[in-house]
Design a protein around this motif. Structure first.
Motif, mmCIF file in Angstrom:
data_model
loop_
_atom_site.group_PDB
_atom_site.id
_atom_site.type_symbol
_atom_site.label_atom_id
_atom_site.label_comp_id
_atom_site.label_asym_id
_atom_site.label_seq_id
_atom_site.Cartn_x
_atom_site.Cartn_y
_atom_site.Cartn_z
ATOM 1 N N GLU A 1 0.503 -0.996 0.230
ATOM 2 C CA GLU A 1 0.252 0.185 0.420
ATOM 3 C C GLU A 1 0.790 1.224 -0.327
ATOM 4 O O GLU A 1 -0.166 2.094 -1.041
ATOM 5 N N MET A 2 1.995 1.560 0.887
ATOM 6 C CA MET A 2 3.012 2.190 1.039
ATOM 7 C C MET A 2 3.293 2.802 -0.637
ATOM 8 O O MET A 2 3.288 3.404 -1.037
ATOM 9 N N ASN A 3 4.138 1.735 -1.385
ATOM 10 C CA ASN A 3 4.685 1.779 -2.260
ATOM 11 C C ASN A 3 3.608 2.321 -3.231
ATOM 12 O O ASN A 3 4.152 3.051 -4.263
ATOM 13 N N MET A 4 2.120 2.099 -3.566
ATOM 14 C CA MET A 4 1.130 2.443 -4.210
ATOM 15 C C MET A 4 1.443 4.026 -4.601
ATOM 16 O O MET A 4 1.475 4.387 -5.591
ATOM 17 N N ILE A 5 1.236 4.715 -2.851
ATOM 18 C CA ILE A 5 1.085 5.659 -2.598
ATOM 19 C C ILE A 5 2.169 6.495 -3.344
ATOM 20 O O ILE A 5 2.148 7.599 -3.583
ATOM 21 N N LEU A 6 3.503 5.884 -2.931
ATOM 22 C CA LEU A 6 4.411 6.958 -3.532
ATOM 23 C C LEU A 6 4.457 6.998 -4.733
ATOM 24 O O LEU A 6 4.575 7.612 -4.718
ATOM 25 N N ASP A 7 3.924 5.838 -5.304
ATOM 26 C CA ASP A 7 3.916 6.035 -7.506
ATOM 27 C C ASP A 7 3.080 6.934 -7.586
ATOM 28 O O ASP A 7 3.353 7.712 -8.123
ATOM 29 N N SER A 8 2.014 7.000 -6.776
ATOM 30 C CA SER A 8 0.609 7.765 -7.901
ATOM 31 C C SER A 8 1.149 9.302 -6.731
ATOM 32 O O SER A 8 0.650 10.337 -7.037
ATOM 33 N N SER A 9 2.058 9.624 -5.734
ATOM 34 C CA SER A 9 2.391 10.693 -5.239
ATOM 35 C C SER A 9 3.450 11.564 -5.994
ATOM 36 O O SER A 9 3.628 12.542 -5.762
ATOM 37 N N LEU A 10 4.372 10.850 -6.920
ATOM 38 C CA LEU A 10 4.990 10.882 -7.767
ATOM 39 C C LEU A 10 4.670 12.178 -8.294
ATOM 40 O O LEU A 10 5.730 12.919 -9.262
ATOM 41 N N GLU A 11 3.668 12.843 -9.264
ATOM 42 C CA GLU A 11 3.146 13.947 -9.764
ATOM 43 C C GLU A 11 3.261 14.720 -9.486
ATOM 44 O O GLU A 11 3.161 15.831 -10.319
ATOM 45 N N ASN A 12 2.187 14.871 -8.936
ATOM 46 C CA ASN A 12 2.401 16.420 -7.778
ATOM 47 C C ASN A 12 2.945 16.210 -6.137
ATOM 48 O O ASN A 12 2.858 16.482 -5.190
ATOM 49 N N LYS A 13 3.337 17.845 -6.674
ATOM 50 C CA LYS A 13 4.325 17.848 -5.177
ATOM 51 C C LYS A 13 3.191 18.543 -3.691
ATOM 52 O O LYS A 13 3.546 17.733 -2.747
ATOM 53 N N GLU A 14 2.193 19.069 -3.813
ATOM 54 C CA GLU A 14 1.563 19.473 -3.176
ATOM 55 C C GLU A 14 0.495 17.014 -2.444
ATOM 56 O O GLU A 14 0.321 17.471 -1.390
ATOM 57 N N GLU A 15 0.402 17.065 -3.450
ATOM 58 C CA GLU A 15 -0.263 15.548 -3.082
ATOM 59 C C GLU A 15 0.722 14.904 -2.492
ATOM 60 O O GLU A 15 0.297 14.546 -1.394
ATOM 61 N N ALA A 16 2.085 15.369 -2.965
ATOM 62 C CA ALA A 16 3.270 14.471 -2.064
ATOM 63 C C ALA A 16 3.485 14.733 -0.808
ATOM 64 O O ALA A 16 3.692 13.889 -0.238
ATOM 65 N N LYS A 17 2.865 15.928 -0.014
ATOM 66 C CA LYS A 17 2.997 16.470 0.806
ATOM 67 C C LYS A 17 1.936 15.118 1.879
ATOM 68 O O LYS A 17 1.535 14.590 3.342
ATOM 69 N N VAL A 18 0.940 15.418 0.868
ATOM 70 C CA VAL A 18 -0.487 14.208 1.595
ATOM 71 C C VAL A 18 -0.463 12.866 1.892
ATOM 72 O O VAL A 18 -0.294 12.099 2.851
ATOM 73 N N MET A 19 0.581 12.318 1.082
ATOM 74 C CA MET A 19 1.052 11.176 0.701
ATOM 75 C C MET A 19 1.658 10.090 1.674
ATOM 76 O O MET A 19 1.699 9.652 1.831
ATOM 77 N N ALA A 20 2.710 11.661 2.039
ATOM 78 C CA ALA A 20 4.051 11.119 3.132
ATOM 79 C C ALA A 20 2.911 11.240 4.416
ATOM 80 O O ALA A 20 3.435 10.061 5.051
ATOM 81 N N MET A 21 2.166 11.799 4.416
ATOM 82 C CA MET A 21 1.611 11.619 5.840
ATOM 83 C C MET A 21 1.426 10.266 6.358
ATOM 84 O O MET A 21 0.808 9.870 6.698
ATOM 85 N N LYS A 22 0.106 9.979 4.638
ATOM 86 C CA LYS A 22 -0.444 8.578 4.860
ATOM 87 C C LYS A 22 0.740 7.612 4.903
ATOM 88 O O LYS A 22 0.114 6.304 5.899
ATOM 89 N N ILE A 23 1.614 7.268 4.321
ATOM 90 C CA ILE A 23 2.927 6.388 4.926
ATOM 91 C C ILE A 23 3.036 6.580 6.132
ATOM 92 O O ILE A 23 3.295 5.179 6.492
#
Length: 116
Positions: A83-105
């Protein structure tokens, strides 16, 4: 979960707790895919004896899992890492989204640590 995969995982985690004779017979049956007759002939025991030993080993391994839950924990952690890897893969496109994804991870990693 597939019964063969389940038995293989149980053996991977708890196989060393079996006697040498049990490990040998169980390995031949589950991992080497030998027939009961082939194992019986090689071990010098009856086919029914091999069958009974394999069933007993399965019960022993399942009993260890009921008490220790190591396979269950392993599968849970494996799922969370996926699940963490899937989130990382999807967060690489947008910086703002990356912060949200980092919190989820971080939240998922915290649950993994709690399970250990």
């Amino acid at each position: 979960m597939d019964k063969i995969l389940e038995q293989t995982l149980l053996f991977d985690f708890y196989g060393e707790l079996l006697t040498e004779h049990q490990k040998d017979i169980y390995t031949q049956f589950m991992l080497e895919d030998l027939s009961l007759s082939e194992i019986a002939q090689d071990a010098g025991i009856s086919r029914q004896g091999v069958h009974d030993l394999v069933k007993r080993c399965q019960k022993i391994l399942e009993g260890y899992e009921e008490k220790l839950h190591l396979v269950e924990r392993f599968l849970s952690i494996k799922e969370k890492v996926h699940e963490m890897n899937m989130i990382l893969d999807s967060s690489l496109e947008n910086k703002e989204e990356a912060k949200v994804m980092a919190m989820k991870i971080r939240k998922i990693s915290d649950t993994i640590i709690e399970e250990l």
